[in-house]
Write a protein that holds these residues in place. Structure first.
Motif, mmCIF file in Angstrom:
data_model
loop_
_atom_site.group_PDB
_atom_site.id
_atom_site.type_symbol
_atom_site.label_atom_id
_atom_site.label_comp_id
_atom_site.label_asym_id
_atom_site.label_seq_id
_atom_site.Cartn_x
_atom_site.Cartn_y
_atom_site.Cartn_z
ATOM 1 N N LEU A 103 -7.283 -7.007 4.559
ATOM 2 C CA LEU A 103 -6.525 -8.193 4.949
ATOM 3 C C LEU A 103 -5.526 -8.482 3.835
ATOM 4 O O LEU A 103 -5.901 -8.903 2.754
ATOM 5 C CB LEU A 103 -7.463 -9.389 5.148
ATOM 6 C CG LEU A 103 -8.484 -9.262 6.278
ATOM 7 C CD1 LEU A 103 -9.461 -10.432 6.250
ATOM 8 C CD2 LEU A 103 -7.799 -9.163 7.621
ATOM 9 N N ASP A 104 -4.248 -8.205 4.116
ATOM 10 C CA ASP A 104 -3.221 -8.415 3.096
ATOM 11 C C ASP A 104 -1.952 -8.966 3.746
ATOM 12 O O ASP A 104 -1.900 -9.167 4.963
ATOM 13 C CB ASP A 104 -2.953 -7.133 2.316
ATOM 14 C CG ASP A 104 -2.460 -5.980 3.177
ATOM 15 O OD1 ASP A 104 -2.093 -6.197 4.350
ATOM 16 O OD2 ASP A 104 -2.432 -4.848 2.664
ATOM 17 N N GLN A 133 1.881 -9.950 8.295
ATOM 18 C CA GLN A 133 3.223 -9.826 8.866
ATOM 19 C C GLN A 133 3.177 -9.079 10.195
ATOM 20 O O GLN A 133 3.806 -9.489 11.162
ATOM 21 C CB GLN A 133 4.162 -9.119 7.884
ATOM 22 C CG GLN A 133 5.583 -9.002 8.373
ATOM 23 C CD GLN A 133 6.263 -10.343 8.560
ATOM 24 O OE1 GLN A 133 6.051 -11.270 7.789
ATOM 25 N NE2 GLN A 133 7.060 -10.460 9.596
ATOM 26 N N ARG A 134 2.425 -7.975 10.266
ATOM 27 C CA ARG A 134 2.303 -7.213 11.520
ATOM 28 C C ARG A 134 1.690 -8.054 12.625
ATOM 29 O O ARG A 134 2.174 -8.066 13.758
ATOM 30 C CB ARG A 134 1.457 -5.953 11.307
ATOM 31 C CG ARG A 134 2.185 -4.830 10.638
ATOM 32 C CD ARG A 134 1.527 -3.456 10.787
ATOM 33 N NE ARG A 134 0.130 -3.410 11.140
ATOM 34 C CZ ARG A 134 -0.866 -3.120 10.285
ATOM 35 N NH1 ARG A 134 -0.613 -2.865 9.013
ATOM 36 N NH2 ARG A 134 -2.111 -3.062 10.703
ATOM 37 N N VAL A 135 0.630 -8.777 12.292
ATOM 38 C CA VAL A 135 -0.038 -9.619 13.289
ATOM 39 C C VAL A 135 0.901 -10.738 13.745
ATOM 40 O O VAL A 135 0.995 -11.036 14.941
ATOM 41 C CB VAL A 135 -1.365 -10.181 12.733
ATOM 42 C CG1 VAL A 135 -1.943 -11.250 13.643
ATOM 43 C CG2 VAL A 135 -2.370 -9.045 12.533
#
Length: 128
Positions: A73-74, A79-81
């Motif tokens: 989790l970074d 950003q992608r989610v």
């Protein structure tokens, strides 16, 4: 209507994050929304990605969702989610508003189509 909502669900055991539009009302209403969406799944996939799936989720709930795999989790994952959720909302919100989200009756056009849906990992036709 809280029975129709967007959700981001971190599934640590499977290493996936679900980004979805959930229909969590009475069976006729939830499956009515799924039936209304079914003919538009190709549009959803064009907007949010080919992995979007319309699915019977429980005996009374349905969902339109996609899965984002992860290991950590970074910020890059966030950003992608965020991008996938934004794309889903951008497509779905006008559709929901056009078809009267919040109405407690089965959407009028729902009886005309049966969704091609996934249920617990198997493809089959949704039951009435």
């Amino acid at each position: 209507d809280p029975r129709v909502h967007y959700e981001v669900w971190i599934q640590r055991k499977t290493g996936r994050i679900e980004v979805g539009l959930h229909f969590e009302g009475e069976r006729d209403i939830s499956y009515g929304w799924a039936a209304l969406l079914a003919p538009h799944v190709h549009e959803v996939r064009a907007a949010v990605g080919p992995d979007a799936e319309l699915e019977e989720w429980t005996p009374s709930w349905a969902r339109l969702h996609l899965l984002v795999p992860f290991q950590v989790l970074d910020a890059a994952l966030a950003q992608r989610v965020t991008e996938r959720l934004a794309a889903l909302v951008a497509w779905a919100q006008p559709f929901l508003q056009e078809h009267g989200v919040g109405v407690t009756a089965v959407p009028a056009a729902a009886g005309q189509h049966r969704p091609q849906a996934r249920r617990r990992g198997r493809r089959h036709r949704a039951r009435r």
